[in-house]
Enzyme design. Sequence first.
Site, PDB file in Angstrom:
ATOM      1  CG  ASP A   1      -5.240  -1.767   3.856  1.00  0.00           C
ATOM      2  OD1 ASP A   1      -4.924  -1.174   3.046  1.00  0.00           O
ATOM      3  OD2 ASP A   1      -4.980  -2.515   4.469  1.00  0.00           O
TER       4      ASP A   1
ATOM      5  CG  ASP B   1      -1.125  -5.249   0.257  1.00  0.00           C
ATOM      6  OD1 ASP B   1      -1.641  -6.071  -0.504  1.00  0.00           O
ATOM      7  OD2 ASP B   1      -0.295  -4.300  -0.233  1.00  0.00           O
TER       8      ASP B   1
HETATM    9  C1  PLP Z   1       5.740  -2.562  -0.141  1.00  0.00           C
HETATM   10  C2  PLP Z   1       4.152  -2.376   0.573  1.00  0.00           C
HETATM   11  N1  PLP Z   1       3.156  -1.990  -0.216  1.00  0.00           N
HETATM   12  C3  PLP Z   1       2.063  -1.657   0.209  1.00  0.00           C
HETATM   13  C4  PLP Z   1       1.768  -1.525   1.600  1.00  0.00           C
HETATM   14  C5  PLP Z   1       0.423  -1.252   1.939  1.00  0.00           C
HETATM   15  O1  PLP Z   1      -0.619  -1.266   0.965  1.00  0.00           O
HETATM   16  P1  PLP Z   1      -2.116  -1.166   1.642  1.00  0.00           P
HETATM   17  O2  PLP Z   1      -2.462   0.122   1.762  1.00  0.00           O
HETATM   18  O3  PLP Z   1      -2.899  -1.952   0.658  1.00  0.00           O
HETATM   19  O4  PLP Z   1      -2.177  -1.800   3.131  1.00  0.00           O
HETATM   20  C6  PLP Z   1       2.812  -1.635   2.438  1.00  0.00           C
HETATM   21  C7  PLP Z   1       2.651  -1.389   3.828  1.00  0.00           C
HETATM   22  O5  PLP Z   1       3.503  -1.428   4.723  1.00  0.00           O
HETATM   23  C8  PLP Z   1       3.753  -1.977   1.885  1.00  0.00           C
HETATM   24  O6  PLP Z   1       5.372  -1.900   2.873  1.00  0.00           O
HETATM   25 MG    MG Z   2      -2.977  -2.895   4.845  1.00  0.00          MG
END
Ligand code: PLP
Ligand code: MG
Length: 268
Positions: A23, A25
């Site tokens: 993943d 973020d």
């Molecule tokens: C605004 C936003 N973007 C992205 C993500 C998630 O991204 P990733 O799948 O890389 O963790 C979240 C998760 O809560 C989010 O709130």
């Molecule tokens: Mg994440």
Amino acid sequence: MSSYIRNNEMSSIKKERLLMVFDFDHSLVDENSDTYVTKLAPGGELPEEIKSLYAEDGWTDYMAEIFKYLHKNGRTPNEILECISQIPLTKGMNDLLTYSQTIANVDHIIISDSNSVFIDHILGANNLSPTITKVFTNPAEFDDSGCLRLKHYHIQDWCTLSTINLCKGHILKSFLAERENEGAEYKHIIYVGDGHNDLCPGLVLRPQDIFMPRKGFALERLIEKIKRKNKPVKISEIKAKIVPWETGLDILQHIKCLEMAACTDIVD
Ligand SMILES: Cc1ncc(COP(=O)(O)O)c(C=O)c1O
Ligand SMILES: [Mg+2]
């Protein structure tokens, strides 16, 4: 639907040993790359009318509005890219990837609900582009006026565990099927995540795989709830070994165990 191959080095060796799925973020990087740019808003704060657009079941449209707002307020592509290049990798991730990229027969992929511009830029800034063989995320690009335009990865209605624009489980399943068609087989998969949207791909993992929720984050709490209440899925649906992680070094330790086939509790 969009994914892109970061390089053409996807191993063609018949028996793959290891697939590492990250993943992005709050896993590979220690921030939410999407919301990090909101510090570029006038006064560092988004107005209420934009904040109110946030929706739990999908935040791509919300992010698209934020990017429009930044553009309207004169923020340039360079300023946005400069801002996100300050996002740090999560502790130990650099050591992890520096090591894991030297192992024969390993593929590294990212599945993220961020966007292709941010992920590409951050990987480049950290010299990680050659390491990550494939990225699955929402496609984005700066248009001619310099506004960052964002699209959904796909529109899905089959999975209630995922947002409407991105089902990570479906992506992982499709990727594994594609690799199998190419003759590649993963002896082990390690999945590294932190959020609710990482549960669905966790259900795709097999008993010989490792499902790694970040300690103190939403996925770990969700798994604890599943253990207690068998909701929103039954605990028996998680077949992989669950191993919480705190830093990339914890993950590195597990890779070394798999490599040496010395940890009898992980290797079958
Ligand atoms: C605004 C936003 N973007 C992205 C993500 C998630 O991204 P990733 O799948 O890389 O963790 C979240 C998760 O809560 C989010 O709130
Ligand atoms: Mg994440």
